[in-house]
Design a protein around this motif. Structure first.
Motif, PDB file in Angstrom:
ATOM      1  N   ILE A  52      -9.010  -4.781  -1.810  1.00 27.18           N
ATOM      2  CA  ILE A  52      -8.256  -3.837  -2.962  1.00 27.18           C
ATOM      3  C   ILE A  52      -8.091  -4.997  -4.112  1.00 27.18           C
ATOM      4  O   ILE A  52      -7.236  -5.934  -3.741  1.00 27.18           O
ATOM      5  CB  ILE A  52      -6.971  -3.134  -2.499  1.00 27.18           C
ATOM      6  N   ARG A  69      12.528   8.982  -1.931  1.00 27.08           N
ATOM      7  CA  ARG A  69      11.666   7.934  -1.460  1.00 27.08           C
ATOM      8  C   ARG A  69      12.359   6.762  -1.405  1.00 27.08           C
ATOM      9  O   ARG A  69      12.801   6.360  -2.586  1.00 27.08           O
ATOM     10  CB  ARG A  69      10.327   8.011  -1.934  1.00 27.08           C
ATOM     11  N   ALA A 117       1.958  11.241 -12.632  1.00 31.65           N
ATOM     12  CA  ALA A 117       1.187  11.509 -11.460  1.00 31.65           C
ATOM     13  C   ALA A 117       2.459  11.679 -10.218  1.00 31.65           C
ATOM     14  O   ALA A 117       2.196  12.441  -9.217  1.00 31.65           O
ATOM     15  CB  ALA A 117       0.561  10.071 -11.200  1.00 31.65           C
ATOM     16  N   PHE A 167       1.697   7.456 -17.071  1.00 33.30           N
ATOM     17  CA  PHE A 167       0.973   7.715 -16.087  1.00 33.30           C
ATOM     18  C   PHE A 167       1.433   8.018 -14.746  1.00 33.30           C
ATOM     19  O   PHE A 167       1.177   8.812 -14.005  1.00 33.30           O
ATOM     20  CB  PHE A 167      -0.381   6.675 -15.930  1.00 33.30           C
ATOM     21  N   LEU A 174       0.923  -1.293   0.040  1.00 38.33           N
ATOM     22  CA  LEU A 174       0.082   0.081   0.061  1.00 38.33           C
ATOM     23  C   LEU A 174       0.887   1.106   0.110  1.00 38.33           C
ATOM     24  O   LEU A 174       0.442   2.264  -0.466  1.00 38.33           O
ATOM     25  CB  LEU A 174      -0.792  -0.291   1.189  1.00 38.33           C
ATOM     26  N   THR A 175       2.152   1.238   0.493  1.00 41.32           N
ATOM     27  CA  THR A 175       2.954   2.321   0.550  1.00 41.32           C
ATOM     28  C   THR A 175       3.414   2.898  -0.695  1.00 41.32           C
ATOM     29  O   THR A 175       4.068   3.660  -0.985  1.00 41.32           O
ATOM     30  CB  THR A 175       3.951   2.144   1.486  1.00 41.32           C
ATOM     31  N   PHE A 176       3.348   1.764  -1.820  1.00 42.01           N
ATOM     32  CA  PHE A 176       3.654   2.004  -2.942  1.00 42.01           C
ATOM     33  C   PHE A 176       2.882   3.018  -3.802  1.00 42.01           C
ATOM     34  O   PHE A 176       1.629   2.815  -4.103  1.00 42.01           O
ATOM     35  CB  PHE A 176       3.794   0.938  -3.941  1.00 42.01           C
ATOM     36  N   GLY A 177       3.553   4.345  -4.219  1.00 39.15           N
ATOM     37  CA  GLY A 177       2.696   5.234  -4.729  1.00 39.15           C
ATOM     38  C   GLY A 177       3.377   5.291  -6.292  1.00 39.15           C
ATOM     39  O   GLY A 177       4.073   4.537  -6.721  1.00 39.15           O
ATOM     40  N   PRO A 178       3.065   6.304  -6.908  1.00 41.77           N
ATOM     41  CA  PRO A 178       3.554   6.518  -8.311  1.00 41.77           C
ATOM     42  C   PRO A 178       5.020   6.339  -8.556  1.00 41.77           C
ATOM     43  O   PRO A 178       5.380   5.879  -9.654  1.00 41.77           O
ATOM     44  CB  PRO A 178       2.796   7.982  -8.962  1.00 41.77           C
ATOM     45  N   ILE A 193       3.390  15.436 -10.519  1.00 40.19           N
ATOM     46  CA  ILE A 193       2.431  16.165  -9.973  1.00 40.19           C
ATOM     47  C   ILE A 193       2.338  16.011  -8.546  1.00 40.19           C
ATOM     48  O   ILE A 193       2.245  17.338  -7.869  1.00 40.19           O
ATOM     49  CB  ILE A 193       0.949  15.622 -10.559  1.00 40.19           C
ATOM     50  N   SER A 194       2.667  15.094  -7.981  1.00 36.92           N
ATOM     51  CA  SER A 194       2.290  14.667  -6.689  1.00 36.92           C
ATOM     52  C   SER A 194       3.331  15.281  -5.891  1.00 36.92           C
ATOM     53  O   SER A 194       3.487  15.918  -4.546  1.00 36.92           O
ATOM     54  CB  SER A 194       2.030  13.376  -6.110  1.00 36.92           C
ATOM     55  N   ALA A 195       4.571  15.640  -6.458  1.00 35.09           N
ATOM     56  CA  ALA A 195       5.761  16.152  -5.685  1.00 35.09           C
ATOM     57  C   ALA A 195       6.258  17.555  -6.385  1.00 35.09           C
ATOM     58  O   ALA A 195       7.011  18.033  -6.049  1.00 35.09           O
ATOM     59  CB  ALA A 195       7.087  15.177  -6.058  1.00 35.09           C
ATOM     60  N   PRO A 236      -1.589  -3.578  -6.789  1.00 32.41           N
ATOM     61  CA  PRO A 236      -2.738  -3.317  -7.644  1.00 32.41           C
ATOM     62  C   PRO A 236      -2.582  -2.533  -9.039  1.00 32.41           C
ATOM     63  O   PRO A 236      -1.783  -1.875  -9.089  1.00 32.41           O
ATOM     64  CB  PRO A 236      -3.516  -2.270  -6.933  1.00 32.41           C
TER      65      PRO A 236
END
Lengths: 498, 323
Positions: free
Chosen positions: A321, A465, A450, A446, A138-142, A453-455, A265
């Protein structure tokens, strides 16, 4: 827990659920083996049937289909040079050359055993380690997704045999084909040329069926073309234990990669097999043999893609999920029975969670037995004249391209890319880099955008990270290694001579 | 074969090919009295197994029974519903091709993906609605609508998860419409499912969902529903205050509407609306939907037209602010 799991095995091994698992697995293998059809389609079509069933029966049928379909693609990859499903892409690269050498039976058997092994390892992860694995996933982000895909790209950059330039051209074409559609970040039409059926882009499956199946079939059917005859010799249907166990490092590594990719996911079996293949090739002492029919390639790909199945079930039963597209169907089959698939599933409906666990293992065993037993039958299938085989497969290709999204446009896309595939053959462009770029580009694009944008646009964030930093560094090293290693070797050789 | 001259053969082929068309023309008026006589194709421009798909199938089964004709649900995805919606808009307006969707038709039209727009379709009926809610991780300090509107206005620059140009993006924009200088970071993550994953993993700070999408995570104590954007509290989340209660009178919902191509005869629209009304009046269906946090909310005729026109105007003005 052991008691509940044992009870669940007893439930699922009762005649009726067991029959459903066998039925599901066999249907899955068939759908997986037929180019054009795949597990997702089969399960989507079967889903409405299961509405109103006892949920455990639905699980028996659908999980059986899931396991069977991801394994069945191996058959057409080995015997027809056509991956049965997208997750068998990498298998095809080595299984087919093996088949041409007369080792089709060996490729199949190794692939089947590898599939089983991958399934069992991911099953163990599901039973023993599900909660901590999901917490980490779950801690995996873009950032992390992009870093992983980026390292995968570097891993496979040297994938194509022969000319690097041709490989790059093919990969660039793959990127180009992946771009049209709605821009994933601005939702504006991109490269659609004002043609609204292009808004969905080129469907991945339609393109894959086109470049692999349709172009292969067209080539086989061309006047004067002598279709290759792959023979399965029954005398070679017994594989020694040592032939499998000497691959144990590759088996374990690929199974772990596949399981992990399954847990993430939105990343599918095809990525799992690309990553495992890339890792196997990079760590191999003889990377040049990959793509020319080496056993390790078949094993890496088939272990990993089956491991993604168990992996994908992990976030679904622990957090609700979906780990893959097929999980969405499994969830739908349960929610229709008012079973809420969420973090409380284990607490409210433990029999469902244990049902998934027991069914997954049973389905893998059934898959192993069914596929090994049917080898002789497959050998006979290969004696069917191409005159009959080609039209039938082509028919399934059309059905498959249409059934994915119910769009006739996708069928035209399939035929167009069939011609494209012929062009590739004529120009001697490798198909591997093309399809890998096609599969990875949407995810890479993507997640890169993403992440930025998030950073707030900071490229440094990829190094800030920890997980993404590790992958970026690995990718960097992998990129530099092939350039530096020959120099190091030369240097050390010279000093040895002196 | 060669005994028949080419010219005659062509004429024969033409006659054979034209036969079904001629038949259709002859029976056309007759069909007007007996509708429906053939299976109806219901296009769902959303993925199989998702919320809208399951909802459409739940409604389609009893409605088909009332109509006395089967309804085939077909998922035609792509282009943020634009491909499926435009396919229906281009179909014969005979009541045999219908569309089941929600606000996504309006958002994809406002974003320019769907070039034909909602005017290419005639609404049959609105069936039900889901309430829009914003949610945060359980450890977040944000607990009320007031906290949310403070956070978007101060310099904390919260990360809001969206799927660009889709319903959740527009929902956030509608919430922020009256905040003069909001400072947020819209992070593209995807629809309800991926948003929840991103929220749980800490990759976004706030997500917007329909009530059914957050219910389980709220019950498990993983996330907190901050506020619901409805006139009244949602029966599934009775403890969560509405934004209106906190002084922010904003209502946002996800409303399921069935459409037919423009110019579909009014009597057929009425037949379909009658059947859907019967379905939505059925207690079993209402219970099934309420259990999924979907609130029956039937509308047809002029009332529906007026509501949709108002929604379309809102969506267009929101779209104008981002394009």
């Amino acid at each position: 827990m052991i008691g509940e799991l044992a009870a669940s095995f007893a439930t699922m091994l009762a005649p009726y659920p067991f029959a459903l698992i066998v039925l599901g697995t066999v249907l899955g293998i068939v759908a997986g083996a037929i180019p054009g059809l795949n597990g997702g389609m089969l399960i989507a079509l079967s889903l409405p049937l299961t509405f109103g069933w006892n949920p455990l029966d639905a699980i028996a049928l659908l999980v059986g289909m899931y396991v069977g379909s991801i394994s069945g693609g191996l058959i057409s990859a080995s015997l027809l040079n056509i991956p049965g499903s997208p997750s068998n892409l990498m298998t095809t690269l080595d299984a087919m050359p093996m088949a041409r050498r007369g080792e089709a039976a060996r490729a199949l058997q190794l692939g089947i055993i590898a599939s089983f092994f991958g399934g069992v390892v991911s099953w163990m992860a599901l039973v023993l380690l599900a909660p901590p694995l999901v917490a980490f996933a779950l801690t995996f982000g873009p950032h992390e997704y992009f870093a992983i895909i980026f390292s995968a790209l570097v891993l496979i950059s040297s994938l194509s045999e022969g000319s690097m330039t041709r490989g790059l051209i093919a990969a660039m074409l793959g990127v180009l084909v992946a771009l049209p559609g709605l821009d994933p970040v601005t939702a504006q039409p991109r490269l659609t040329f004002g043609f609204d059926r292009m808004l969905g882009g080129f469907d991945l499956l339609a393109v894959l069926i086109g470049v692999f199946a349709v172009s292969q079939l067209l080539a086989d059917a061309a006047p004067g073309a002598k279709a290759e005859v792959i023979r399965l010799q029954s005398s070679r249907l017994v594989l020694s234990l040592g032939a499998v166990t000497r691959h144990w490092v590759n088996l374990i590594r690929s199974a772990l990669i596949g399981t992990w990719v399954g847990i993430l996911p939105g990343v599918g079996g095809s990525i799992g097999s690309i990553l495992a293949y890339g890792a196997a090739k990079t760590l191999s002492k003889t990377p040049e043999r990959y793509g020319t029919g080496c056993e390790e390639g078949v094993i890496a790909s088939e272990t990993a893609n089956n491991a993604t199945v168990g992996g994908a079930i992990i976030p679904m039963v622990t957090m609700g999920i979906p780990g893959s597209i097929i999980d969405v169907f499994l969830i739908a089959a349960l929610t229709i029975n008012n079973i809420r698939v969420g973090p409380l599933l284990l607490q409210d409906n433990p029999e469902i969670v244990y049902g998934f666990m027991s069914t997954l293992l049973v389905a893998n065993v059934v898959m192993l037995i069914v596929m090994l037993v049917s080898l002789r039958g497959l050998a006979r299938l290969m004696t069917v004249p191409k005159t009959y085989l080609i039209p039938i497969i082509l028919l399934f290709c059309v059905i498959g391209a249409y059934a994915g999204n119910n769009r006739v446009f996708d069928v035209w896309v399939m035929f167009a890319f069939g011609l494209f595939g012929i062009l590739f053959r004529v120009m001697r462009l490798p198909i591997g880099p093309f399809v890998i770029a096609l599969v990875l580009t949407p995810l890479a694009e993507f997640n890169l955008r993403a992440a930025l944008i998030s950073a707030d646009g900071s490229w440094l964030s990829f190094l800030q990270r920890p997980v993404s930093a590790v992958f970026v560094v690995i990718a960097g090293l992998l990129f530099v290694m092939p350039l530096v290693l020959p120099w190091v070797r030369r240097h050390s050789n010279r000093s040895a001579v002196e | 074969m060669t005994l028949i001259p080419t010219k005659t053969r062509r004429a024969m082929i033409r006659a054979i090919l034209a036969a079904p068309l001629g038949l259709a023309a002859l029976t056309g008026p007759a069909l007007a009295q007996a509708y429906p006589e053939e299976p109806i194709r219901l296009v769902v421009p959303h993925g199989a197994g998702g919320g809208t798909d399951v909802f459409s199938r739940l409604i389609a089964a009893p409605t088909a029974e009332t109509l006395g004709a089967s309804i085939a649900v077909v998922n035609v995805t792509g282009g943020g519903t634009a491909i499926g919606a435009q396919e229906v808009a281009r179909s014969d307006p005979d009541g045999y091709t219908l569309l089941s969707t929600h606000v996504a038709l309006l958002t994809s039209s406002a974003m320019g993906a769907n070039q034909m727009g909602p005017d290419s379709l005639t609404p049959i009926a609105q069936l039900a609605s889901e309430t829009q809610v914003i949610a945060v991780r359980a450890d977040s300090p944000m607990a009320s609508a007031g906290d949310f509107f403070d956070a978007v206005a101060d310099d904390s620059r919260p990360k809001l998860g969206i799927s660009a140009g889709a319903g959740n993006h527009f929902a956030f924009l509608q919430m922020l419409m009256n905040v003069p200088d909001y400072d947020v970071n819209f992070v593209p993550v995807g629809g309800g499912g991926p948003s929840m994953t991103a929220l749980l993993g800490g990759n976004i700070d706030v997500g917007t969902f329909t009530v059914s999408e957050v219910l389980d995570q709220v019950a498990a104590g993983e996330v907190r529903a901050v506020t619901v954007f409805a006139a009244e509290r949602d029966p599934a989340l009775p403890d969560v205050a509405t934004a209106t209660e906190a002084g922010f009178p904003i209502e946002i919902g996800l409303d399921y509407v069935w459409y037919a191509p423009k110019d579909t005869p009014t009597d057929r629209i009425a037949t379909l609306a009658d059947a859907l009304e019967t379905t939505m009046a059925d207690e079993t269906i209402r219970t099934t939907l309420t259990e999924r946090a979907i609130l029956p909310n039937f509308l047809r005729g002029d009332a529906l037209e007026a509501t949709l026109a108002e929604r379309w105007e809102t969506i267009q003005s929101v779209a104008a602010s981002i394009r």
